[in-house]
Design a protein around this motif. Structure first.
Motif, PDB file in Angstrom:
ATOM      1  N   MET A 277      -5.633   5.564  10.213  1.00  0.00           N
ATOM      2  CA  MET A 277      -5.293   4.945   9.118  1.00  0.00           C
ATOM      3  C   MET A 277      -4.388   3.649   9.398  1.00  0.00           C
ATOM      4  SD  MET A 277      -6.826   5.607   6.415  1.00  0.00           S
ATOM      5  CE  MET A 277      -5.646   4.504   5.649  1.00  0.00           C
TER       6      MET A 277
ATOM      7  N   HIS B 145       0.864  -1.340   0.110  1.00  0.00           N
ATOM      8  CA  HIS B 145      -0.146   0.173  -0.009  1.00  0.00           C
ATOM      9  C   HIS B 145       0.838   1.218  -0.019  1.00  0.00           C
ATOM     10  CE1 HIS B 145      -3.861   2.270   0.815  1.00  0.00           C
ATOM     11  NE2 HIS B 145      -2.943   3.081   1.648  1.00  0.00           N
TER      12      HIS B 145
ATOM     13  N   GLU C 210     -11.368   1.562  -1.338  1.00  0.00           N
ATOM     14  CA  GLU C 210     -11.203   0.822  -0.258  1.00  0.00           C
ATOM     15  C   GLU C 210     -12.355   1.204   0.797  1.00  0.00           C
ATOM     16  OE1 GLU C 210      -9.294  -1.552  -0.676  1.00  0.00           O
ATOM     17  OE2 GLU C 210      -7.487  -0.656  -1.635  1.00  0.00           O
ATOM     18  N   TYR C 211     -12.653   0.305   1.594  1.00  0.00           N
ATOM     19  CA  TYR C 211     -13.717   0.285   2.464  1.00  0.00           C
ATOM     20  C   TYR C 211     -13.557   1.570   3.446  1.00  0.00           C
ATOM     21  CZ  TYR C 211     -11.342  -0.780   6.883  1.00  0.00           C
ATOM     22  OH  TYR C 211     -10.595  -0.762   7.686  1.00  0.00           O
ATOM     23  N   PHE C 212     -12.323   2.153   3.628  1.00  0.00           N
ATOM     24  CA  PHE C 212     -12.305   3.220   4.611  1.00  0.00           C
ATOM     25  C   PHE C 212     -12.650   4.460   3.695  1.00  0.00           C
ATOM     26  CE2 PHE C 212      -8.095   1.394   3.991  1.00  0.00           C
ATOM     27  CZ  PHE C 212      -7.476   2.381   3.143  1.00  0.00           C
TER      28      PHE C 212
ATOM     29  N   LYS D 133      -2.043  16.201  -7.555  1.00  0.00           N
ATOM     30  CA  LYS D 133      -0.862  16.414  -6.743  1.00  0.00           C
ATOM     31  C   LYS D 133       0.231  15.385  -7.475  1.00  0.00           C
ATOM     32  CE  LYS D 133      -0.549  16.535  -2.236  1.00  0.00           C
ATOM     33  NZ  LYS D 133      -0.747  17.381  -1.279  1.00  0.00           N
TER      34      LYS D 133
ATOM     35  N   ASN E 294     -10.775  14.247  -2.147  1.00  0.00           N
ATOM     36  CA  ASN E 294      -9.520  13.643  -1.785  1.00  0.00           C
ATOM     37  C   ASN E 294      -8.990  13.016  -3.232  1.00  0.00           C
ATOM     38  OD1 ASN E 294      -9.454  14.882   0.684  1.00  0.00           O
ATOM     39  ND2 ASN E 294     -10.257  12.926   1.587  1.00  0.00           N
TER      40      ASN E 294
ATOM     41  N   LEU F 110      -5.182   1.398  11.730  1.00  0.00           N
ATOM     42  CA  LEU F 110      -5.989   0.462  12.137  1.00  0.00           C
ATOM     43  C   LEU F 110      -6.409   0.341  10.648  1.00  0.00           C
ATOM     44  CD1 LEU F 110      -7.983   0.895  15.422  1.00  0.00           C
ATOM     45  CD2 LEU F 110      -5.624  -0.298  14.849  1.00  0.00           C
ATOM     46  N   ASN F 111      -7.069   1.040  10.032  1.00  0.00           N
ATOM     47  CA  ASN F 111      -7.780   0.789   8.712  1.00  0.00           C
ATOM     48  C   ASN F 111      -6.816   0.051   7.879  1.00  0.00           C
ATOM     49  OD1 ASN F 111     -10.135   2.425   9.276  1.00  0.00           O
ATOM     50  ND2 ASN F 111      -9.346   4.182   8.589  1.00  0.00           N
ATOM     51  N   LEU F 112      -5.469   0.258   7.735  1.00  0.00           N
ATOM     52  CA  LEU F 112      -4.660  -0.479   6.633  1.00  0.00           C
ATOM     53  C   LEU F 112      -4.585  -1.909   7.116  1.00  0.00           C
ATOM     54  CD1 LEU F 112      -2.018   2.199   5.706  1.00  0.00           C
ATOM     55  CD2 LEU F 112      -4.092   1.408   4.498  1.00  0.00           C
TER      56      LEU F 112
ATOM     57  N   GLU G  89      -1.101   7.714   0.993  1.00  0.00           N
ATOM     58  CA  GLU G  89      -1.538   8.960   0.261  1.00  0.00           C
ATOM     59  C   GLU G  89      -1.758   9.976   1.173  1.00  0.00           C
ATOM     60  OE1 GLU G  89      -1.203   8.643  -2.682  1.00  0.00           O
ATOM     61  OE2 GLU G  89      -2.013   6.666  -3.452  1.00  0.00           O
ATOM     62  N   TYR G  90      -1.544  11.076   0.603  1.00  0.00           N
ATOM     63  CA  TYR G  90      -1.826  12.412   1.473  1.00  0.00           C
ATOM     64  C   TYR G  90      -2.986  12.337   2.598  1.00  0.00           C
ATOM     65  CZ  TYR G  90      -5.589  14.995  -0.733  1.00  0.00           C
ATOM     66  OH  TYR G  90      -6.432  15.395  -1.405  1.00  0.00           O
ATOM     67  N   PHE G  91      -4.004  11.880   2.072  1.00  0.00           N
ATOM     68  CA  PHE G  91      -5.344  12.037   2.871  1.00  0.00           C
ATOM     69  C   PHE G  91      -5.282  10.985   3.997  1.00  0.00           C
ATOM     70  CE2 PHE G  91      -6.472  10.130  -1.585  1.00  0.00           C
ATOM     71  CZ  PHE G  91      -6.557   9.033  -0.966  1.00  0.00           C
ATOM     72  N   GLU G  92      -4.242  10.204   3.933  1.00  0.00           N
ATOM     73  CA  GLU G  92      -3.873   9.067   5.111  1.00  0.00           C
ATOM     74  C   GLU G  92      -3.105   9.597   6.039  1.00  0.00           C
ATOM     75  OE1 GLU G  92      -5.059   5.465   1.696  1.00  0.00           O
ATOM     76  OE2 GLU G  92      -2.924   5.829   2.588  1.00  0.00           O
ATOM     77  N   SER G  93      -2.463  10.963   6.033  1.00  0.00           N
ATOM     78  CA  SER G  93      -1.744  11.436   7.059  1.00  0.00           C
ATOM     79  C   SER G  93      -2.295  12.446   7.719  1.00  0.00           C
ATOM     80  CB  SER G  93      -0.428  11.675   6.152  1.00  0.00           C
ATOM     81  OG  SER G  93      -0.967  13.347   5.678  1.00  0.00           O
TER      82      SER G  93
ATOM     83  N   ASN H  88       3.634   9.039   0.441  1.00  0.00           N
ATOM     84  CA  ASN H  88       4.208   8.486  -0.586  1.00  0.00           C
ATOM     85  C   ASN H  88       5.379   7.108  -0.409  1.00  0.00           C
ATOM     86  OD1 ASN H  88       3.328  10.317  -2.432  1.00  0.00           O
ATOM     87  ND2 ASN H  88       5.008  11.820  -2.429  1.00  0.00           N
TER      88      ASN H  88
ATOM     89  N   MET I  37     -13.949  11.990   0.187  1.00  0.00           N
ATOM     90  CA  MET I  37     -13.115  11.181  -0.665  1.00  0.00           C
ATOM     91  C   MET I  37     -13.203  11.446  -2.093  1.00  0.00           C
ATOM     92  SD  MET I  37     -10.791   9.443   0.896  1.00  0.00           S
ATOM     93  CE  MET I  37     -10.266   8.713  -0.568  1.00  0.00           C
TER      94      MET I  37
ATOM     95  N   VAL J 199      -6.614  -3.628   9.114  1.00  0.00           N
ATOM     96  CA  VAL J 199      -7.954  -4.357   8.622  1.00  0.00           C
ATOM     97  C   VAL J 199      -8.280  -4.601   7.121  1.00  0.00           C
ATOM     98  CG1 VAL J 199     -10.694  -4.037   8.674  1.00  0.00           C
ATOM     99  CG2 VAL J 199      -9.398  -3.437  10.633  1.00  0.00           C
ATOM    100  N   LEU J 200      -7.654  -3.605   6.567  1.00  0.00           N
ATOM    101  CA  LEU J 200      -7.966  -3.722   4.946  1.00  0.00           C
ATOM    102  C   LEU J 200      -7.202  -5.191   4.582  1.00  0.00           C
ATOM    103  CD1 LEU J 200      -8.385  -2.845   2.001  1.00  0.00           C
ATOM    104  CD2 LEU J 200      -6.261  -1.655   2.218  1.00  0.00           C
TER     105      LEU J 200
ATOM    106  N   LEU K 198      -5.668  14.121  -5.301  1.00  0.00           N
ATOM    107  CA  LEU K 198      -4.626  13.329  -5.301  1.00  0.00           C
ATOM    108  C   LEU K 198      -4.163  13.194  -7.002  1.00  0.00           C
ATOM    109  CD1 LEU K 198      -2.888  10.866  -4.387  1.00  0.00           C
ATOM    110  CD2 LEU K 198      -4.659   9.176  -4.876  1.00  0.00           C
TER     111      LEU K 198
END
Lengths: 244, 244
Positions: free
Chosen positions: A26, A9, B12-14, B36, B29, A28-30, A12-16, A72, B26, A32-33, B33
């Protein structure tokens, strides 16, 4: 034990968060993914258990963080269902960076929820068989987080449960608790502390429209957390930080 | 006009809401993305403009939604900087599904912010040149969303700005406004209406620790929105829905 699985994986910027590092929810989300992706691969994904009126829920996480990856970076997450008994599954996750260094390790305890009556259900044997987990009497235990006590100084903030906090299981997604627990700390604390460990235990579901109280007791680099809905505890956690 | 660029992304689910479809924040986002990623490819990404004390900000979005993609769908987003003048850039985004059907179209107006004094800055010529956008006197205009008027019945809710709402530009991320605007609508409305159009105009930044008021005036399938910080308008929007 258990069939190993992995996902790759890119962060991405929106995961920070504002630090540019992977946010706490995120993580936990990753995790669980990666487990959802394994379940899909094994043919026992959401469609299969939802058709039986069942959903996976996570009861406890123990998260050890050496380094949070930054935007990134490409990470790899290894996971497997390592142990099970009729009601619980133990599942570890290990996050690696591009240099193959272990950066995050998560232990977790899962159970199955009967979606209609919101109670724990026996895990169907044909579903758990797919993961080749080790059948044990008692799964490896995650210690219970230390509780906030009556002698602690408590800081608290109220949070209204929002539409986007709810997941397809119709309750607040587990990862959102981290947002409430982190947000109650002030910016100055968050800017000068980096998270190293989280032990969180979920007690009761939180539903749409409820108001939660996020409480914290701070003792230097350890913060004890409790999420309350009225007089009921929804989750307890202990966070460990290092000064930065 | 403008060098075309595209990204491919699996939902993705999240990234979904409780309906299992891509959430409103999203949508933005993923559009951002793609732009960017293009900027990084052209060598004029965040590192480059931050080194000059500049950051891109979005002033307005016009979003047309035929269908929101669901979890596990793979979408493709095409974008380009189509037009510019010394202060503004017009950038369209088109989202396609795996059958190559257009499902979402976004128009956007961008400007550059001087990060220290929080004012708009002239776009450096060497940066904008990289995108091969068409230089125009006036960029294509997005109509201003209809305002809430004094005769409208207003419903409102307060939201405290949270740590995770803040992005690396040190202000609330544009996508978060959609959460406040959607959440003020009740669950019954959201369950029986699917979004088809959003026109949003950002007026003033929102910062950490501020309290915002999300206001809405509902007239059947049209909802007019305003985000206020005390007496100042931070954003206005008009959402159009279809009954489901």
């Amino acid at each position: 034990m258990g069939i190993p699985f992995e996902i790759v994986h890119k962060i991405e910027y929106f995961e920070s968060d504002m630090s540019g590092k992977l946010s706490l929810p995120m993580i936990l989300n990753l995790a669980v993914l990666s487990s959802k992706t394994q379940s899909d691969h094994l043919g026992v994904g959401q469609e299969e258990h939802l058709s039986r009126g069942l959903g996976w829920v996570i009861l406890q996480y123990d998260v050890h963080i050496k380094r949070r990856p930054t935007v990134n970076e490409v990470i790899r997450i290894e996971t497997q269902a390592s142990q099970y008994n009729p009601f619980f599954v133990h599942r570890p996750f290990v996050f690696f960076d591009e240099q193959n260094e272990e950066i995050i390790r998560v232990d977790s305890i899962w159970a199955m929820l009967d979606i209609d009556n919101r109670r724990m259900a026996r895990i169907p044997q044909d579903i758990i068989d797919k993961y080749s987990a080790e059948r044990v009497k008692q799964i490896n235990h995650i210690p219970r987080p230390d509780k906030i006590t009556t002698t602690d100084d408590i800081i608290e903030k109220n949070y209204h449960v929002r539409y986007l906090d709810i997941d397809t299981n119709q309750h607040v997604n587990n990862s959102k608790y981290f947002e409430w627990m982190q947000d109650v700390l002030d910016l100055d604390y968050l800017k000068h502390h980096e998270i190293t460990n989280i032990n969180i235990k979920y007690e009761n579901e939180v539903r749409l429209g409820q108001e939660v109280i996020s409480q914290v007791a701070i003792a230097d680099n350890v913060t004890k957390h409790r999420i309350m809905v009225a007089a009921h505890t929804s989750a307890e956690a202990i966070f460990t930080w290092r000064s930065v």
